[in-house]
Scaffold this active site. Structure first.
Site, PDB file in Angstrom:
ATOM      1  N   CYS A 116      19.906  34.290 -11.587  1.00 20.31           N
ATOM      2  CA  CYS A 116      18.781  33.376 -11.430  1.00 20.31           C
ATOM      3  C   CYS A 116      18.376  33.374  -9.962  1.00 20.31           C
ATOM      4  O   CYS A 116      19.115  33.881  -9.121  1.00 20.31           O
ATOM      5  CB  CYS A 116      19.177  31.972 -11.865  1.00 20.31           C
ATOM      6  SG  CYS A 116      17.763  30.883 -12.120  1.00 20.31           S
ATOM      7  N   CYS A 118      17.066  30.307  -8.533  1.00 20.77           N
ATOM      8  CA  CYS A 118      16.847  28.939  -8.046  1.00 20.77           C
ATOM      9  C   CYS A 118      17.742  28.593  -6.846  1.00 20.77           C
ATOM     10  O   CYS A 118      17.369  27.788  -6.002  1.00 20.77           O
ATOM     11  CB  CYS A 118      17.000  27.926  -9.169  1.00 20.77           C
ATOM     12  SG  CYS A 118      18.635  27.829  -9.889  1.00 20.77           S
ATOM     13  N   CYS A 126      12.988  29.072 -10.242  1.00 20.19           N
ATOM     14  CA  CYS A 126      13.852  30.168 -10.682  1.00 20.19           C
ATOM     15  C   CYS A 126      13.283  31.566 -10.441  1.00 20.19           C
ATOM     16  O   CYS A 126      13.849  32.555 -10.910  1.00 20.19           O
ATOM     17  CB  CYS A 126      14.198  29.991 -12.156  1.00 20.19           C
ATOM     18  SG  CYS A 126      15.113  28.465 -12.456  1.00 20.19           S
ATOM     19  N   LYS A 192      18.108  27.012 -23.646  1.00 15.54           N
ATOM     20  CA  LYS A 192      18.399  26.199 -22.459  1.00 15.54           C
ATOM     21  C   LYS A 192      17.341  25.115 -22.350  1.00 15.54           C
ATOM     22  O   LYS A 192      16.154  25.404 -22.168  1.00 15.54           O
ATOM     23  CB  LYS A 192      18.373  27.113 -21.234  1.00 15.54           C
ATOM     24  CG  LYS A 192      18.585  26.384 -19.930  1.00 15.54           C
ATOM     25  CD  LYS A 192      18.815  27.382 -18.805  1.00 15.54           C
ATOM     26  CE  LYS A 192      18.807  26.710 -17.456  1.00 15.54           C
ATOM     27  NZ  LYS A 192      18.993  27.651 -16.359  1.00 15.54           N
ATOM     28  N   ARG A 202      22.863  20.683  -9.475  1.00 14.06           N
ATOM     29  CA  ARG A 202      21.865  21.018  -8.453  1.00 14.06           C
ATOM     30  C   ARG A 202      22.301  20.510  -7.078  1.00 14.06           C
ATOM     31  O   ARG A 202      21.856  21.040  -6.058  1.00 14.06           O
ATOM     32  CB  ARG A 202      20.495  20.491  -8.874  1.00 14.06           C
ATOM     33  CG  ARG A 202      19.987  21.267 -10.089  1.00 14.06           C
ATOM     34  CD  ARG A 202      18.652  20.806 -10.587  1.00 14.06           C
ATOM     35  NE  ARG A 202      18.309  21.492 -11.836  1.00 14.06           N
ATOM     36  CZ  ARG A 202      17.290  21.157 -12.610  1.00 14.06           C
ATOM     37  NH1 ARG A 202      16.506  20.151 -12.266  1.00 14.06           N
ATOM     38  NH2 ARG A 202      17.053  21.824 -13.722  1.00 14.06           N
ATOM     39  N   ARG A 214      11.334  22.055 -14.247  1.00 12.76           N
ATOM     40  CA  ARG A 214      11.449  23.353 -14.906  1.00 12.76           C
ATOM     41  C   ARG A 214      10.923  23.317 -16.346  1.00 12.76           C
ATOM     42  O   ARG A 214      11.267  24.169 -17.148  1.00 12.76           O
ATOM     43  CB  ARG A 214      12.919  23.791 -14.907  1.00 12.76           C
ATOM     44  CG  ARG A 214      13.552  23.904 -13.535  1.00 12.76           C
ATOM     45  CD  ARG A 214      14.751  24.843 -13.564  1.00 12.76           C
ATOM     46  NE  ARG A 214      15.799  24.490 -12.625  1.00 12.76           N
ATOM     47  CZ  ARG A 214      15.712  24.639 -11.307  1.00 12.76           C
ATOM     48  NH1 ARG A 214      14.614  25.086 -10.748  1.00 12.76           N
ATOM     49  NH2 ARG A 214      16.741  24.296 -10.546  1.00 12.76           N
ATOM     50  N   LYS A 245      22.761  25.287 -23.996  1.00 11.66           N
ATOM     51  CA  LYS A 245      23.036  24.523 -22.781  1.00 11.66           C
ATOM     52  C   LYS A 245      22.014  23.412 -22.667  1.00 11.66           C
ATOM     53  O   LYS A 245      20.841  23.701 -22.787  1.00 11.66           O
ATOM     54  CB  LYS A 245      22.943  25.480 -21.591  1.00 11.66           C
ATOM     55  CG  LYS A 245      23.069  24.825 -20.254  1.00 11.66           C
ATOM     56  CD  LYS A 245      22.933  25.842 -19.163  1.00 11.66           C
ATOM     57  CE  LYS A 245      22.535  25.077 -17.922  1.00 11.66           C
ATOM     58  NZ  LYS A 245      21.683  25.784 -17.055  1.00 11.66           N
ATOM     59  N   TYR A 310      33.725  23.087 -16.502  1.00 11.29           N
ATOM     60  CA  TYR A 310      34.401  22.706 -15.253  1.00 11.29           C
ATOM     61  C   TYR A 310      35.775  22.102 -15.545  1.00 11.29           C
ATOM     62  O   TYR A 310      36.560  21.881 -14.629  1.00 11.29           O
ATOM     63  CB  TYR A 310      33.532  21.706 -14.475  1.00 11.29           C
ATOM     64  CG  TYR A 310      32.132  22.223 -14.247  1.00 11.29           C
ATOM     65  CD1 TYR A 310      31.885  23.188 -13.280  1.00 11.29           C
ATOM     66  CD2 TYR A 310      31.056  21.794 -15.036  1.00 11.29           C
ATOM     67  CE1 TYR A 310      30.606  23.713 -13.097  1.00 11.29           C
ATOM     68  CE2 TYR A 310      29.779  22.304 -14.858  1.00 11.29           C
ATOM     69  CZ  TYR A 310      29.565  23.269 -13.888  1.00 11.29           C
ATOM     70  OH  TYR A 310      28.309  23.793 -13.723  1.00 11.29           O
TER      71      TYR A 310
HETATM   72  C1  PBG Z   1      20.394  28.036 -13.104  1.00 11.28           C
HETATM   73  C2  PBG Z   1      21.491  27.236 -13.710  1.00 11.28           C
HETATM   74  C3  PBG Z   1      21.572  25.842 -13.798  1.00 11.28           C
HETATM   75  C4  PBG Z   1      22.778  25.549 -14.430  1.00 11.28           C
HETATM   76  C5  PBG Z   1      23.406  26.750 -14.711  1.00 11.28           C
HETATM   77  N1  PBG Z   1      22.587  27.787 -14.279  1.00 11.28           N
HETATM   78  C6  PBG Z   1      20.667  24.815 -13.247  1.00 11.28           C
HETATM   79  C7  PBG Z   1      19.342  24.611 -13.805  1.00 11.28           C
HETATM   80  O1  PBG Z   1      18.920  25.192 -14.789  1.00 11.28           O
HETATM   81  O2  PBG Z   1      18.662  23.795 -13.187  1.00 11.28           O
HETATM   82  C8  PBG Z   1      23.259  24.176 -14.741  1.00 11.28           C
HETATM   83  C9  PBG Z   1      24.715  24.059 -15.013  1.00 11.28           C
HETATM   84  C10 PBG Z   1      25.244  22.673 -14.949  1.00 11.28           C
HETATM   85  O3  PBG Z   1      24.522  21.659 -14.939  1.00 11.28           O
HETATM   86  O4  PBG Z   1      26.480  22.571 -14.916  1.00 11.28           O
HETATM   87  N2  PBG Z   1      20.880  28.919 -12.125  1.00 11.28           N
END
Ligand code: PBG
Length: 319
Positions: A116, A118, A126, A192, A202, A214, A245, A310
């Site tokens: 990604c 971002c 992104c 997602k 973030r 987003r 997700k 995590y």
């Molecule tokens: C984007 C990405 C995100 C997460 C994983 N990959 C952030 C987003 O989409 O803003 C979020 C993972 C989390 O909240 O643990 N690189």
């Protein structure tokens, strides 16, 4: 007469008829890597989650191997950000050099990488923006392909694109195959949602958009059919593993996708879910260990094959 009670009276019989189980082998542990040396910054919103420099990432890998955890997913936090995320694209990009080091010392570690921009753009979106401040889908596809080739040539085993650009799986598969990375798997963040549950991430990844949100490229949490459709499109484009997700609030969608695809399915137990549980623990409100295991088990029951979490090190301790 139904003998349901007999099923539950005896632990051995309960074990015999248990339908879902969790095993450490199906967990992936996220790691955040920063430039520098001897850095280990704890993130206030995510207790026990750290930004680490490469030396500490290697120490962490040693600990993980000792615990029996061989799956990680890497996120990079560069020291320089610009409008096109160029620090993701050179030979010494933070994640690229981290993978090379990990593979040198821990060759049996299976390394996934989040693909990604971002974390690499100064605006926090992104990909590359057009003149109106919207993400330019096709220009972003080009740099995603470049980043994927770099990470694959650095030794990544699994590329996990999370940018949500249209056509990204097809583009990446083609680019990888053309560069002879036919054995690299693509784990797509295929479903997602545009979710408030990413807030703490973030902070860790320093990737909050500086303006807007987003919603134009992530999915509406209200839409179930669209959620299935998105994953099925990625399957058609050549994804090897699908993903939902966040996880906890979307278990119906996990089940739906499981029933519509034969691909392995991952769930991302995201930062907001983690932070809620950790904070409830610190407030002394819950039986943390039990609740944690119950949630993980329910991911499996819903249809998840892989859990990105995590909590992985805590799971290792508990099972
Ligand atoms: C984007 C990405 C995100 C997460 C994983 N990959 C952030 C987003 O989409 O803003 C979020 C993972 C989390 O909240 O643990 N690189």
């Amino acid at each position: 007469m139904v003998r349901l009670r007999h099923f539950r009276e005896n632990q051995q019989i309960r074990d015999l008829v248990q339908e879902s189980r969790i095993s450490l082998k199906e967990f992936i542990y996220p790691l955040f890597v920063v430039e520098g040396e001897n850095i280990k910054n704890e993130i206030k919103s995510m207790p026990d989650v750290y930004q680490m420099s490469i030396d500490n990432i290697l120490r962490e890998c040693e600990t993980l191997c000792k615990m029996g955890i061989y799956h990680i997913i890497l996120f990079g936090i560069p020291s320089i950000k610009d409008s096109i995320g160029s620090s993701a694209l050179h030979e010494d990009a933070i994640v690229a050099k981290t993978i090379r080091k990990i593979k040198k010392y821990f060759s049996n570690m299976v390394v996934s990488v989040d693909l990604c921009f971002c974390e690499y753009t100064d605006h926090g979106h992104c990909g590359i923006l057009d003149n109106n401040g919207n993400v330019d889908n096709d220009k972003t596809l080009e740099i995603l392909a470049k980043q994927a080739i770099l990470l694959a040539s650095s030794g990544a085993d699994i590329i996990a694109p999370s940018a949500m650009m249209d056509g990204q799986i097809k583009t990446l598969r083609k680019a990888l195959d053309e560069n002879h990375f036919t054995n690299i798997l693509i784990m797509s963040y295929s479903t997602k949602f545009a979710s408030a549950f990413y807030g703490p991430f973030r902070d860790v990844a320093e990737s909050t958009p500086s303006f807007g949100d987003r919603k134009s490229y992530q999915q509406n949490p209200a839409n179930r059919s669209e959620a299935i459709r998105e994953s099925l499109i990625d399957e058609k484009e050549g994804a090897d593993i699908l993903m939902v997700k966040p996880a906890l609030s979307y278990l119906d969608v996990v089940r739906d996708i499981k029933e519509n695809s034969l691909l392995p399915l991952a769930v991302y137990n995201v930062s907001g879910e983690y932070a809620m549980l950790k904070n409830a623990k610190m407030a002394g409100l819950i039986d943390y260990d039990r609740m944690l295991l119950e949630i993980m088990l329910c991911f499996k029951r819903a249809g998840a094959d892989i859990i990105i979490s995590y909590h992985t090190k805590e799971i290792a301790r508990l099972i």
